[in-house]
Write a protein that holds these residues in place. Structure first.
Motif, PDB file in Angstrom:
ATOM      1  N   GLY A 237      -4.090   2.172 -22.605  1.00  0.00           N
ATOM      2  CA  GLY A 237      -3.607   3.352 -23.330  1.00  0.00           C
ATOM      3  C   GLY A 237      -4.475   4.566 -23.053  1.00  0.00           C
ATOM      4  N   ALA A 238      -5.775   4.384 -23.094  1.00  0.00           N
ATOM      5  CA  ALA A 238      -6.689   5.489 -22.821  1.00  0.00           C
ATOM      6  C   ALA A 238      -6.542   5.969 -21.380  1.00  0.00           C
ATOM      7  N   LEU A 239      -6.362   5.033 -20.454  1.00  0.00           N
ATOM      8  CA  LEU A 239      -6.185   5.407 -19.051  1.00  0.00           C
ATOM      9  C   LEU A 239      -4.927   6.244 -18.870  1.00  0.00           C
ATOM     10  N   LEU A 240      -3.810   5.813 -19.430  1.00  0.00           N
ATOM     11  CA  LEU A 240      -2.567   6.577 -19.289  1.00  0.00           C
ATOM     12  C   LEU A 240      -2.707   7.965 -19.902  1.00  0.00           C
ATOM     13  N   ASP A 241      -3.349   8.044 -21.066  1.00  0.00           N
ATOM     14  CA  ASP A 241      -3.582   9.331 -21.710  1.00  0.00           C
ATOM     15  C   ASP A 241      -4.501  10.201 -20.845  1.00  0.00           C
ATOM     16  N   LEU A 242      -5.524   9.607 -20.265  1.00  0.00           N
ATOM     17  CA  LEU A 242      -6.439  10.345 -19.390  1.00  0.00           C
ATOM     18  C   LEU A 242      -5.696  10.908 -18.182  1.00  0.00           C
ATOM     19  N   LEU A 243      -4.844  10.089 -17.555  1.00  0.00           N
ATOM     20  CA  LEU A 243      -4.080  10.565 -16.400  1.00  0.00           C
ATOM     21  C   LEU A 243      -3.137  11.698 -16.791  1.00  0.00           C
ATOM     22  N   ALA A 244      -2.634  11.687 -18.024  1.00  0.00           N
ATOM     23  CA  ALA A 244      -1.715  12.724 -18.483  1.00  0.00           C
ATOM     24  C   ALA A 244      -2.429  14.001 -18.905  1.00  0.00           C
ATOM     25  N   THR A 245      -3.645  13.872 -19.470  1.00  0.00           N
ATOM     26  CA  THR A 245      -4.282  15.043 -20.096  1.00  0.00           C
ATOM     27  C   THR A 245      -5.606  15.461 -19.470  1.00  0.00           C
TER      28      THR A 245
ATOM     29  N   THR B 140     -16.003   3.401 -18.023  1.00  0.00           N
ATOM     30  CA  THR B 140     -16.770   4.366 -17.218  1.00  0.00           C
ATOM     31  C   THR B 140     -16.174   4.464 -15.821  1.00  0.00           C
ATOM     32  N   TRP B 141     -15.807   3.319 -15.261  1.00  0.00           N
ATOM     33  CA  TRP B 141     -15.184   3.325 -13.940  1.00  0.00           C
ATOM     34  C   TRP B 141     -13.814   3.993 -13.984  1.00  0.00           C
ATOM     35  N   LEU B 142     -12.997   3.656 -14.982  1.00  0.00           N
ATOM     36  CA  LEU B 142     -11.664   4.231 -15.087  1.00  0.00           C
ATOM     37  C   LEU B 142     -11.709   5.747 -15.272  1.00  0.00           C
ATOM     38  N   ALA B 143     -12.685   6.225 -15.997  1.00  0.00           N
ATOM     39  CA  ALA B 143     -12.767   7.660 -16.303  1.00  0.00           C
ATOM     40  C   ALA B 143     -13.309   8.486 -15.145  1.00  0.00           C
ATOM     41  N   ALA B 144     -13.905   7.858 -14.153  1.00  0.00           N
ATOM     42  CA  ALA B 144     -14.487   8.603 -13.027  1.00  0.00           C
ATOM     43  C   ALA B 144     -13.388   9.308 -12.234  1.00  0.00           C
ATOM     44  N   LYS B 145     -13.584  10.594 -12.001  1.00  0.00           N
ATOM     45  CA  LYS B 145     -12.574  11.410 -11.312  1.00  0.00           C
ATOM     46  C   LYS B 145     -12.209  10.870  -9.939  1.00  0.00           C
ATOM     47  N   GLU B 146     -13.161  10.298  -9.221  1.00  0.00           N
ATOM     48  CA  GLU B 146     -12.876   9.824  -7.865  1.00  0.00           C
ATOM     49  C   GLU B 146     -11.905   8.643  -7.834  1.00  0.00           C
ATOM     50  N   HIS B 147     -11.666   8.009  -8.977  1.00  0.00           N
ATOM     51  CA  HIS B 147     -10.736   6.883  -9.016  1.00  0.00           C
ATOM     52  C   HIS B 147      -9.314   7.291  -9.421  1.00  0.00           C
ATOM     53  N   ARG B 148      -9.114   8.564  -9.742  1.00  0.00           N
ATOM     54  CA  ARG B 148      -7.805   9.007 -10.227  1.00  0.00           C
ATOM     55  C   ARG B 148      -6.669   8.779  -9.223  1.00  0.00           C
ATOM     56  N   PRO B 149      -6.858   9.033  -7.917  1.00  0.00           N
ATOM     57  CA  PRO B 149      -5.729   8.774  -7.006  1.00  0.00           C
ATOM     58  C   PRO B 149      -5.261   7.310  -7.048  1.00  0.00           C
ATOM     59  N   LEU B 150      -6.196   6.378  -7.024  1.00  0.00           N
ATOM     60  CA  LEU B 150      -5.824   4.961  -7.097  1.00  0.00           C
ATOM     61  C   LEU B 150      -5.154   4.651  -8.432  1.00  0.00           C
ATOM     62  N   LEU B 151      -5.663   5.216  -9.508  1.00  0.00           N
ATOM     63  CA  LEU B 151      -5.121   4.917 -10.830  1.00  0.00           C
ATOM     64  C   LEU B 151      -3.754   5.564 -11.043  1.00  0.00           C
ATOM     65  N   ARG B 152      -3.521   6.735 -10.443  1.00  0.00           N
ATOM     66  CA  ARG B 152      -2.181   7.331 -10.491  1.00  0.00           C
ATOM     67  C   ARG B 152      -1.187   6.445  -9.732  1.00  0.00           C
ATOM     68  N   LEU B 153      -1.631   5.948  -8.581  1.00  0.00           N
ATOM     69  CA  LEU B 153      -0.782   5.045  -7.805  1.00  0.00           C
ATOM     70  C   LEU B 153      -0.503   3.774  -8.601  1.00  0.00           C
ATOM     71  N   TRP B 154      -1.530   3.252  -9.263  1.00  0.00           N
ATOM     72  CA  TRP B 154      -1.352   2.071 -10.116  1.00  0.00           C
ATOM     73  C   TRP B 154      -0.332   2.364 -11.215  1.00  0.00           C
TER      74      TRP B 154
END
Length: 192
Positions: free
Chosen positions: A165-173, A94-108
């Motif tokens: 895997g789901a996180l990387l796919d989420l960042l891509a799609t 739920t935390w990973l999927a939240a849109k507000e965390h995408r900048p940090l997760l892209r950087l990660w």
């Protein structure tokens, strides 16, 4: 006896925070000191003085990002301190999927990948350290009898593989619904 790193100055902390905000918006791949310094109200010379080198600045930014990621993951792993791996994975997803965390997760994701293809220098050890961080968060949510077993280690490793895997796919799609359904399916198998 190991020597402790000196406490950063207020200016170094201020510039690191500004550079971190810049990195969240622009990434690290093409980081150039001159545009960064201009954007954060400094100069390349000051950045080199405070951080020792461009690699020193990159290492400080990676440590800053890792610190944020770990703090947020630990909070995501324990709202009401979920007992068991499945509730922890559900909260972390739920935390990973939240849109507000995408900048940090892209950087990660950028830092993780660079650490794999450029294992020396500023990126050294980042990927391995984050694997250990995430496994530690998941282990803390397992009851001791499960956490300390070989099966418990395999279960949290599988959970981490699914989350990453789901996180990387989420960042891509950005296909949050499909990926949430996949994570929920894996959670059902994890609970079985």
């Amino acid at each position: 006896m190991t020597q402790e790193a000196p406490t950063p100055s207020a200016r170094q902390t201020e510039l690191l925070e500004a550079a971190y905000r810049y990195a969240l918006a622009h990434g690290l791949a093409d980081l150039s000191l001159r545009p960064l310094a201009e954007a954060i109200g400094s100069s390349p010379r000051v950045l080199l003085y405070l951080f020792g080198s461009k690699d020193g600045l990159l290492q400080a930014l990676l440590e800053r990002a890792r610190s944020d990621e770990l703090a947020l993951l630990e909070r995501a792993g324990r709202p009401g301190r979920p007992t068991g791996l499945a509730p922890a994975v559900e909260h972390v997803w739920t935390w990973l999927a939240a849109k507000e965390h995408r900048p940090l997760l892209r950087l990660w994701a950028e830092a993780y990948t660079r650490s794999l293809v450029q294992p020396d220098g500023a990126w050294a050890g980042f990927a391995r350290a984050t694997v250990e961080d995430w496994l530690g968060v998941l282990a803390d949510c397992q009851p001791p009898s499960e956490r300390d077993s070989r099966d418990g280690a395999a279960r949290r490793t599988l959970a981490l593989a699914v989350l990453r895997g789901a996180l990387l796919d989420l960042l891509a799609t950005n296909d949050e619904q499909r990926l949430t359904e996949a994570v929920e399916h894996q959670l059902a198998l994890l609970q079985a």
